[in-house]
Design a protein around this motif. Structure first.
Motif: not given
Length: 470
Positions: A156-159, A330-334, A387-391
């Motif tokens: 939802t967020q990173t994608v 890519g970085t966000g997913i990783l 990748g960090l904040n939304n999670l």
């Protein structure tokens, strides 16, 4: 706060979770962020097609955000009361209708209507997913696994960052019309999967549900809608002659508070919400996250496409601009994948906040002569807070919200997120007008810096953060 406890390892909890729910849950949830971001590379082609300035094409962004900001907590509350299936299916129909209408639109105004329909249609996906995760925890008697929450956050967020890349590819294949047409097959897939796999009856006890009229706080929803729409419209067009909009927002908000404190079944339980300081802090962080994230997404993208190096921009075509932003995805997913199984929240937020400051600083170094590899480096670094904040914010809401209001609480998270997106859009309109040149990008970067520093302060001041209580 939590009645559930993690009695088995995460992999055993994952086995207990009904995996048939994952695909419709994820597909429904991603349609809103993809539609939010996919349009970033289509704004200029649409403006050219309809001979419309940026001030008019901006309504394509604003229309979806308004529909989403208002609709998500409303639909989330309905999901809390009546379960996700019917609302998920109705939303899928609206997405399909909006996609077809946008594809065939003869004028910009029709495109705006199509975006509003898509916005309302995508309101059910994320609250439904959070409701299903919580319901599965109640059904199995054990907490839902961190991996499921991570999958949802990634999707939802990173994608969302893949939106510009997808939009660029679609434009290359079928023009800007394709960014609307893609919603039709996606909506059909949601309809099929939702009808096939979502539970037909609400997972909560049906004896707790009374008649529709007595359970839905129509007055509260109406006052909330008036207050939020008036506020957002003023943020989109902060002009002196629109002074009456904030006045309407304040009056409607005051009426909302008066009514909700007296309603037997309030749309927003203000007493419960006011006593939950950690949840309010999470909403504030969600807003600040979106300010930085969407300032980058829209402002940086327009700078990449605008003009040529001779007049302050890079002049990339939309498909190439989308590819340049792919490293953010890519970085966000990783980052989300590597950190998702860890329940800690505070550390993720602090690293994400500091990295947002770094990203704003890197934008200040860019100019017309910047090499493409430098732009790619900026995109790579920008993926870390994505990748960090939304999670972390999503996991915080899952643990901080009361179970019976998880849908509306998740919807409010997205309301604050899109409120931040509208603030970012407004800032972009101010700093990047009349052209998205390098001085405008630098002014926007300083604005992002302020939001990022405030994010650091809010996170450091919140002593409630830490590993979620189990």
């Amino acid at each position: 706060m939590r009645a559930l406890r993690r009695s088995r390892p995460d992999d055993e909890a994952a086995e207990a979770f009904d995996r048939r729910l994952i695909l419709p849950m994820i597909l429904g949830a991603i349609l809103n962020p993809i539609n939010s971001t996919m349009l970033a590379v289509a704004l200029i082609p649409i403006g050219v097609a309809f001979s419309a300035p940026a001030s008019e094409t901006a309504w394509l962004v604003t229309g979806l955000y308004l529909a989403t900001a208002v609709g998500q907590p409303v639909v989330g509350r309905l999901i809390d009361l009546y379960g996700p299936r019917r609302l998920y299916l109705v939303g899928s129909v609206l997405i399909g209708v909006g996609g077809v209408l946008g594809t065939l639109a003869p004028a910009l105004g029709v495109l705006v209507v199509a975006r509003v329909l898509i916005g309302f249609g995508t309101c059910a996906g994320y609250p439904a997913a959070m409701h299903l995760i919580r319901s599965e925890a109640q059904r199995t008697g054990r907490d839902s696994p961190q991996t499921i929450l991570t999958i949802l956050a990634v999707s939802t967020q990173t994608v969302a960052v893949i939106g510009p890349t997808l939009g660029g590819l679609l434009i290359a294949v079928g023009g800007w019309h394709a960014t609307f047409a893609v919603n039709a097959p996606l909506a059909l897939a949601c309809l099929a999967l939702g009808a096939w796999r979502l539970p037909r009856e609400p997972l909560a006890d049906r004896s707790t549900r009374t008649g529709l009229a007595s359970r839905i706080d129509l007055a509260g929803i109406a006052l909330f809608t008036v207050a939020l729409v008036a506020l957002l419209l003023f943020l989109v067009h902060p002009e002196s002659w629109l002074w009456f909009l904030p006045v309407i927002a304040v009056l409607a908000a005051a009426g909302l508070v008066w009514w909700e404190l007296r309603a037997s079944s309030p749309f927003l339980d203000l007493r419960l919400l006011g006593g939950n300081g950690p949840l309010l802090a999470t909403y504030a962080r969600s807003l600040l996250t979106a300010v930085s994230s969407y300032s980058l997404l829209y402002g940086f993208t327009q700078w990449l496409e605008e003009g040529s190096p001779d007049d302050g921009g890079l002049g990339l075509d939309p498909s190439l601009a989308g590819l340049v932003l792919l490293p953010v995805f890519g970085t966000g997913i990783l980052v989300s994948t590597l950190t998702g199984r860890r329940p800690e929240i505070r550390g993720k937020l602090l690293v994400g906040a500091v990295t947002q400051v770094v990203v704003a600083g890197l934008l200040l170094t860019l100019g017309p002569s910047s090499a493409v590899w430098v732009v790619v480096v900026v995109a790579l670094v920008a993926g870390v807070p994505q990748g960090l904040n939304n999670l972390a914010n999503q996991n915080a809401v899952y643990h901080q919200a009361t179970p019976e209001r998880i849908g509306s609480s998740a919807g409010l998270l997205r309301t604050f997120y899109y409120l931040g997106a509208i603030v970012a859009s407004t800032a972009g309109g101010v700093f990047l007008s009349p052209r998205a040149d390098t001085p405008g990008l630098h002014h926007l970067a300083w604005f992002m810096m302020g939001a990022a520093v405030l994010f650091v302060v809010v996170t450091l001041a919140d002593r409630s953060l830490g590993a979620p209580r189990t």
